[in-house]
Design a protein around this motif. Structure first.
Motif, PDB file in Angstrom:
ATOM      1  N   HIS A  16     -32.965 -17.645  -7.965  1.00 53.51           N
ATOM      2  CA  HIS A  16     -32.978 -16.457  -6.839  1.00 53.51           C
ATOM      3  C   HIS A  16     -34.171 -16.029  -6.154  1.00 53.51           C
ATOM      4  CE1 HIS A  16     -29.292 -15.775  -9.840  1.00 53.51           C
ATOM      5  NE2 HIS A  16     -28.950 -15.321  -8.740  1.00 53.51           N
ATOM      6  N   PHE A  17     -35.176 -16.405  -6.931  1.00 51.96           N
ATOM      7  CA  PHE A  17     -36.630 -15.816  -6.417  1.00 51.96           C
ATOM      8  C   PHE A  17     -36.884 -16.752  -5.067  1.00 51.96           C
ATOM      9  CE2 PHE A  17     -41.033 -16.840  -5.923  1.00 51.96           C
ATOM     10  CZ  PHE A  17     -41.770 -15.398  -5.775  1.00 51.96           C
ATOM     11  N   ALA A  18     -36.391 -18.250  -5.721  1.00 55.26           N
ATOM     12  CA  ALA A  18     -36.949 -19.174  -4.473  1.00 55.26           C
ATOM     13  C   ALA A  18     -35.925 -19.015  -3.201  1.00 55.26           C
ATOM     14  CB  ALA A  18     -36.312 -20.596  -5.062  1.00 55.26           C
ATOM     15  N   ALA A  19     -34.612 -18.708  -3.502  1.00 55.36           N
ATOM     16  CA  ALA A  19     -33.573 -18.461  -2.334  1.00 55.36           C
ATOM     17  C   ALA A  19     -34.203 -17.360  -1.539  1.00 55.36           C
ATOM     18  CB  ALA A  19     -32.269 -18.075  -2.936  1.00 55.36           C
ATOM     19  N   ALA A  20     -34.666 -16.246  -2.020  1.00 58.03           N
ATOM     20  CA  ALA A  20     -35.344 -15.010  -1.308  1.00 58.03           C
ATOM     21  C   ALA A  20     -36.442 -15.570  -0.576  1.00 58.03           C
ATOM     22  CB  ALA A  20     -35.580 -14.029  -2.268  1.00 58.03           C
ATOM     23  N   LEU A  21     -37.540 -16.465  -1.056  1.00 56.19           N
ATOM     24  CA  LEU A  21     -38.585 -16.908  -0.528  1.00 56.19           C
ATOM     25  C   LEU A  21     -38.469 -17.826   0.501  1.00 56.19           C
ATOM     26  CD1 LEU A  21     -41.810 -16.718  -0.754  1.00 56.19           C
ATOM     27  CD2 LEU A  21     -41.598 -18.618  -2.278  1.00 56.19           C
ATOM     28  N   PHE A  22     -37.255 -18.674   0.519  1.00 54.13           N
ATOM     29  CA  PHE A  22     -37.006 -19.329   1.662  1.00 54.13           C
ATOM     30  C   PHE A  22     -36.386 -18.783   2.750  1.00 54.13           C
ATOM     31  CE2 PHE A  22     -35.839 -22.814  -1.974  1.00 54.13           C
ATOM     32  CZ  PHE A  22     -37.159 -23.074  -2.160  1.00 54.13           C
ATOM     33  N   THR A  23     -35.661 -17.754   2.466  1.00 58.38           N
ATOM     34  CA  THR A  23     -34.924 -16.934   3.573  1.00 58.38           C
ATOM     35  C   THR A  23     -36.308 -16.079   4.401  1.00 58.38           C
ATOM     36  OG1 THR A  23     -33.045 -16.548   2.191  1.00 58.38           O
ATOM     37  CG2 THR A  23     -33.393 -15.287   4.038  1.00 58.38           C
ATOM     38  N   ILE A  24     -37.016 -15.835   3.703  1.00 61.84           N
ATOM     39  CA  ILE A  24     -38.188 -15.190   4.242  1.00 61.84           C
ATOM     40  C   ILE A  24     -39.124 -16.082   5.387  1.00 61.84           C
ATOM     41  CG2 ILE A  24     -40.482 -13.812   4.080  1.00 61.84           C
ATOM     42  CD1 ILE A  24     -39.214 -12.777   1.333  1.00 61.84           C
ATOM     43  N   GLU A  25     -39.179 -17.164   4.901  1.00 61.20           N
ATOM     44  CA  GLU A  25     -39.958 -18.227   5.553  1.00 61.20           C
ATOM     45  C   GLU A  25     -38.985 -19.233   6.585  1.00 61.20           C
ATOM     46  OE1 GLU A  25     -42.937 -17.692   6.261  1.00 61.20           O
ATOM     47  OE2 GLU A  25     -43.360 -16.455   4.306  1.00 61.20           O
ATOM     48  N   LEU A  83     -25.374 -17.506   5.439  1.00 63.81           N
ATOM     49  CA  LEU A  83     -26.262 -17.342   6.511  1.00 63.81           C
ATOM     50  C   LEU A  83     -27.600 -17.568   5.974  1.00 63.81           C
ATOM     51  CD1 LEU A  83     -27.062 -16.093   9.466  1.00 63.81           C
ATOM     52  CD2 LEU A  83     -26.968 -14.012   8.222  1.00 63.81           C
ATOM     53  N   ASN A  84     -28.039 -16.775   4.781  1.00 59.12           N
ATOM     54  CA  ASN A  84     -29.173 -17.108   4.357  1.00 59.12           C
ATOM     55  C   ASN A  84     -29.200 -17.993   3.103  1.00 59.12           C
ATOM     56  OD1 ASN A  84     -30.503 -15.175   6.221  1.00 59.12           O
ATOM     57  ND2 ASN A  84     -29.740 -13.692   4.827  1.00 59.12           N
ATOM     58  N   ASP A  87     -26.066 -21.358  -5.533  1.00 57.52           N
ATOM     59  CA  ASP A  87     -24.531 -21.947  -5.565  1.00 57.52           C
ATOM     60  C   ASP A  87     -24.677 -22.076  -7.096  1.00 57.52           C
ATOM     61  OD1 ASP A  87     -22.519 -23.706  -5.869  1.00 57.52           O
ATOM     62  OD2 ASP A  87     -23.040 -24.619  -3.975  1.00 57.52           O
ATOM     63  N   LYS A  88     -23.741 -21.280  -7.738  1.00 60.32           N
ATOM     64  CA  LYS A  88     -23.659 -21.236  -9.256  1.00 60.32           C
ATOM     65  C   LYS A  88     -22.930 -22.420  -9.422  1.00 60.32           C
ATOM     66  CE  LYS A  88     -23.680 -16.135  -9.293  1.00 60.32           C
ATOM     67  NZ  LYS A  88     -22.744 -14.876  -9.696  1.00 60.32           N
ATOM     68  N   SER A  89     -21.803 -22.913  -8.957  1.00 64.71           N
ATOM     69  CA  SER A  89     -21.204 -24.268  -9.263  1.00 64.71           C
ATOM     70  C   SER A  89     -22.045 -25.349  -9.595  1.00 64.71           C
ATOM     71  CB  SER A  89     -20.012 -24.389  -8.653  1.00 64.71           C
ATOM     72  OG  SER A  89     -20.444 -24.775  -7.117  1.00 64.71           O
ATOM     73  N   SER A  90     -23.118 -25.360  -8.632  1.00 67.59           N
ATOM     74  CA  SER A  90     -24.038 -26.496  -8.733  1.00 67.59           C
ATOM     75  C   SER A  90     -25.607 -26.196  -9.310  1.00 67.59           C
ATOM     76  CB  SER A  90     -24.217 -27.043  -7.365  1.00 67.59           C
ATOM     77  OG  SER A  90     -23.297 -27.432  -6.682  1.00 67.59           O
ATOM     78  N   ASP A  91     -25.494 -24.865  -9.949  1.00 69.33           N
ATOM     79  CA  ASP A  91     -26.704 -24.544 -10.364  1.00 69.33           C
ATOM     80  C   ASP A  91     -27.942 -24.696  -9.454  1.00 69.33           C
ATOM     81  OD1 ASP A  91     -28.138 -23.269 -12.243  1.00 69.33           O
ATOM     82  OD2 ASP A  91     -28.353 -24.817 -13.722  1.00 69.33           O
ATOM     83  N   ALA A  92     -27.837 -24.544  -8.420  1.00 71.81           N
ATOM     84  CA  ALA A  92     -28.921 -24.868  -7.510  1.00 71.81           C
ATOM     85  C   ALA A  92     -29.223 -23.875  -6.314  1.00 71.81           C
ATOM     86  CB  ALA A  92     -28.638 -26.137  -6.945  1.00 71.81           C
ATOM     87  N   VAL A  93     -30.143 -24.051  -5.644  1.00 74.81           N
ATOM     88  CA  VAL A  93     -30.266 -23.226  -4.323  1.00 74.81           C
ATOM     89  C   VAL A  93     -29.503 -23.934  -2.967  1.00 74.81           C
ATOM     90  CG1 VAL A  93     -32.032 -22.143  -2.643  1.00 74.81           C
ATOM     91  CG2 VAL A  93     -32.444 -22.172  -5.166  1.00 74.81           C
ATOM     92  N   ARG A  94     -28.690 -23.492  -2.207  1.00 75.79           N
ATOM     93  CA  ARG A  94     -28.125 -23.909  -1.134  1.00 75.79           C
ATOM     94  C   ARG A  94     -28.935 -23.442   0.096  1.00 75.79           C
ATOM     95  NH1 ARG A  94     -24.803 -28.129  -0.354  1.00 75.79           N
ATOM     96  NH2 ARG A  94     -23.562 -27.444  -2.257  1.00 75.79           N
ATOM     97  N   PHE A  95     -29.018 -24.552   0.965  1.00 73.92           N
ATOM     98  CA  PHE A  95     -29.783 -24.435   1.968  1.00 73.92           C
ATOM     99  C   PHE A  95     -29.116 -23.349   2.875  1.00 73.92           C
ATOM    100  CE2 PHE A  95     -31.987 -25.689   5.946  1.00 73.92           C
ATOM    101  CZ  PHE A  95     -33.454 -26.129   5.404  1.00 73.92           C
TER     102      PHE A  95
END
Length: 296
Positions: free
Chosen positions: A27-36, A67-68, A72-80
């Motif tokens: 969740h932290f990585a997803a928020a950081l990626f969205t900001i940048e 959008l951001n 992805d809970k099903s894949s346990d990963a961050v989705r672009f």
């Protein structure tokens, strides 16, 4: 000095950020990626850091991405996130997400998407960006098709799909419907429209398109083909070139450097014209004979 209230606030914020990064890394990585998302250099750096910390990042997908950046809970990963695709505006992304909901949560094909998508919000450039970035890979009728072949065929199908969607929406706006139920037949056939049979992209072509649309190479790197040869000659990656500070000798307490004096046997000559240069001794005058001396 620095205001204590500011120091306390910054310290508390730093603690919260560290807690989220340690306990909710995705969740932290997803928020950081969205900001940048619009800063390609920082985004690439944070993506690399996430991979090093074991956070899996999945490519963009019109059937799974939001959008951001999201988790992805099903894949346990961050989705672009689709917002990071260059050439794709927020209006077009919102229209695509609405079309996905209209189609029951999954887009079966490019033609089916264009049928329900508001073509005034998404133009040809938007579809090209989606295909180049790999966001339309899930629209493949054959999941075993190589990516270079699939993306080349999807790219060639954009014109036909956009024309099909515009025609369908124009008929609806004019109130023209087939009295024999042709709309249902056309909608069903739009799912199974075969993709044009064209030549596959070259590897470098696919990578350049990813760089153009995402700002980074995703499925590989142009230098990967030379990896074996570079490894054979001992080449190192930038990650291997870590500058390490040499250990200081034991007993050294300061950073002063001892400089030894020059040996007397080999003095260092002073530069010409300097005040310390040794000057030759003046010559002594020879004594002259006195004129008052008596003659012999």
């Amino acid at each position: 000095g620095f205001n204590k209230s500011h120091s306390t606030a910054y310290a508390y914020l730093a603690y919260q950020t560290a807690y989220l990064k340690a306990n909710f890394p995705k969740h932290f990585a997803a928020a950081l990626f969205t900001i940048e998302a619009q800063n390609t250099d920082k985004l690439a750096m944070y993506l690399q850091e996430a991979r090093e910390r074991g956070v899996k990042v999945l490519p963009p997908d019109v059937n799974r991405s939001e959008l951001n950046f999201s988790v992805d809970k099903s894949s346990d990963a961050v989705r672009f996130g689709l917002t990071a695709i260059k050439g794709l505006g927020e209006g077009a992304i919102t229209a695509i997400l609405q079309a996905r909901t209209t189609l029951g949560g999954r887009i079966p094909s490019l033609h089916a998407l264009c049928e329900v998508l508001d073509m005034r919000m998404a133009n040809k450039k938007a579809f090209e960006a989606l295909v180049k970035s790999g966001a339309c890979d899930s629209l493949s009728p054959d999941q075993d098709m190589p990516l270079r072949q699939l993306r080349a065929r999807l790219f060639a199908a954009i014109d036909g799909a956009a024309e099909h969607g515009s025609r369908q929406q124009r008929n609806k706006d004019l109130g023209q419907f087939d009295m024999f139920g042709g709309d249902a037949t056309e909608s069903a056939s739009a799912v199974n429209v075969p993709l044009p049979d064209v030549a596959a992209w070259q590897e470098i072509e696919q990578l350049n398109y990813e760089k153009e649309s995402l700002g980074i190479f995703w499925s590989g790197h142009p230098i990967d083909r030379y990896a074996a040869d570079l490894q054979a000659i001992g080449a190192k990656t930038t990650a291997d070139l870590v500058v390490r500070r040499e250990a200081e000798p034991e007993g050294e307490e300061d950073d002063t450097v001892a400089v030894s004096a020059p040996s007397p046997a080999a003095p260092t000559p002073a530069p010409a014209g300097s005040p310390t240069q040794t000057r030759p001794a003046p010559r002594r005058a020879r004594p002259r004979a006195s004129s008052s001396a008596a003659p012999a």
